[in-house]
Write a protein that holds these residues in place. Structure first.
Motif, short mmCIF file in Angstrom:
data_model
loop_
_atom_site.label_atom_id
_atom_site.label_comp_id
_atom_site.label_asym_id
_atom_site.label_seq_id
_atom_site.Cartn_x
_atom_site.Cartn_y
_atom_site.Cartn_z
N TRP A 130 -9.05 22.11 4.87
CA TRP A 130 -7.82 21.38 4.55
C TRP A 130 -7.50 21.74 3.31
CZ3 TRP A 130 -5.31 18.65 8.07
CH2 TRP A 130 -6.21 18.34 9.17
N LYS A 131 -6.03 22.06 3.23
CA LYS A 131 -5.50 22.41 1.85
C LYS A 131 -4.26 21.55 1.67
CE LYS A 131 -8.18 25.81 0.98
NZ LYS A 131 -8.75 25.86 -0.48
N PHE A 132 -3.95 20.98 0.42
CA PHE A 132 -3.25 20.12 0.05
C PHE A 132 -2.19 20.59 -1.14
CE2 PHE A 132 -7.14 18.46 1.39
CZ PHE A 132 -6.79 17.50 2.18
N GLN A 133 -1.05 20.28 -1.08
CA GLN A 133 -0.07 20.44 -2.26
C GLN A 133 0.05 19.16 -3.12
OE1 GLN A 133 2.98 23.54 -1.69
NE2 GLN A 133 0.89 23.86 -2.61
N ALA A 134 -0.10 19.13 -4.30
CA ALA A 134 -0.36 17.84 -4.98
C ALA A 134 1.12 17.13 -4.94
CB ALA A 134 -0.68 18.06 -6.41
N SER A 135 1.98 17.78 -5.10
CA SER A 135 3.30 17.09 -5.10
C SER A 135 3.56 16.45 -3.78
CB SER A 135 4.76 18.16 -5.20
OG SER A 135 4.63 19.24 -4.27
N ASP A 136 3.15 16.96 -2.58
CA ASP A 136 3.32 16.13 -1.43
C ASP A 136 2.38 14.83 -1.34
OD1 ASP A 136 4.95 18.37 -0.55
OD2 ASP A 136 3.73 19.49 0.77
N VAL A 137 1.40 15.07 -1.94
CA VAL A 137 0.35 14.19 -1.68
C VAL A 137 0.80 12.89 -2.76
CG1 VAL A 137 -1.91 13.58 -2.26
CG2 VAL A 137 -1.58 15.47 -1.02
N ASP A 138 1.17 13.25 -3.81
CA ASP A 138 1.77 12.28 -4.80
C ASP A 138 2.92 11.36 -4.38
OD1 ASP A 138 -0.34 13.00 -6.58
OD2 ASP A 138 1.19 14.37 -7.71
N GLU A 139 3.75 12.21 -3.71
CA GLU A 139 5.05 11.75 -3.20
C GLU A 139 4.56 10.56 -2.08
OE1 GLU A 139 8.86 12.63 -0.44
OE2 GLU A 139 8.11 14.12 -1.84
N TRP A 140 3.27 10.92 -1.12
CA TRP A 140 3.14 10.06 -0.19
C TRP A 140 2.18 8.88 -0.78
CZ3 TRP A 140 -2.43 9.24 0.88
CH2 TRP A 140 -2.58 8.60 1.99
N VAL A 141 1.51 8.94 -1.66
CA VAL A 141 1.01 7.95 -2.34
C VAL A 141 2.05 7.06 -3.05
CG1 VAL A 141 -0.31 7.26 -4.31
CG2 VAL A 141 -1.23 9.11 -3.09
N ARG A 142 2.99 7.49 -3.72
CA ARG A 142 4.06 6.68 -4.03
C ARG A 142 4.82 5.90 -3.17
NH1 ARG A 142 4.32 10.96 -8.03
NH2 ARG A 142 5.64 12.00 -7.05
N SER A 143 5.22 6.60 -1.92
CA SER A 143 5.71 5.93 -0.76
C SER A 143 5.11 4.80 -0.17
CB SER A 143 6.26 7.05 -0.07
OG SER A 143 5.46 7.51 0.92
N GLY A 144 3.64 4.60 -0.58
CA GLY A 144 2.80 3.66 0.24
C GLY A 144 1.81 4.43 1.26
N GLY A 145 1.82 5.46 1.44
CA GLY A 145 0.81 6.05 2.37
C GLY A 145 -0.50 5.78 2.01
#
Length: 74
Positions: free
Chosen positions: A48-63
């Motif tokens: 599994w690979k991740f982009q920190a910006s995508d994950v940070d946005e997901w966290v901020r949106s309540g994911g």
């Protein structure tokens, strides 16, 4: 013209270990969030690979919001 060098570089892909450390959670929590909460991730072969910006946005949106069961602290 001034060019921001950061915008010209591709964002690095992070491993599950890297993103877990970035978020301060366990790798098991990361895998649970992928399966149960739609955490943004890309599977390349077995990894599994991740982009920190995508994950940070997901966290901020309540994911990552949780009832507590799968949000164990690291």
């Amino acid at each position: 013209m001034v060019v921001d060098w950061r915008s010209t570089l591709a964002e690095p892909w992070l491993s599950a270990d890297d993103i877990a450390a970035h978020l301060g959670v366990t790798k098991d929590t990361v895998y649970a969030w992928i399966a149960e909460k739609g955490m943004p991730a890309h599977k390349l072969g077995r990894l599994w690979k991740f982009q920190a910006s995508d994950v940070d946005e997901w966290v901020r949106s309540g994911g990552a919001s949780s009832s507590g069961a799968d949000a164990r602290p690291h």
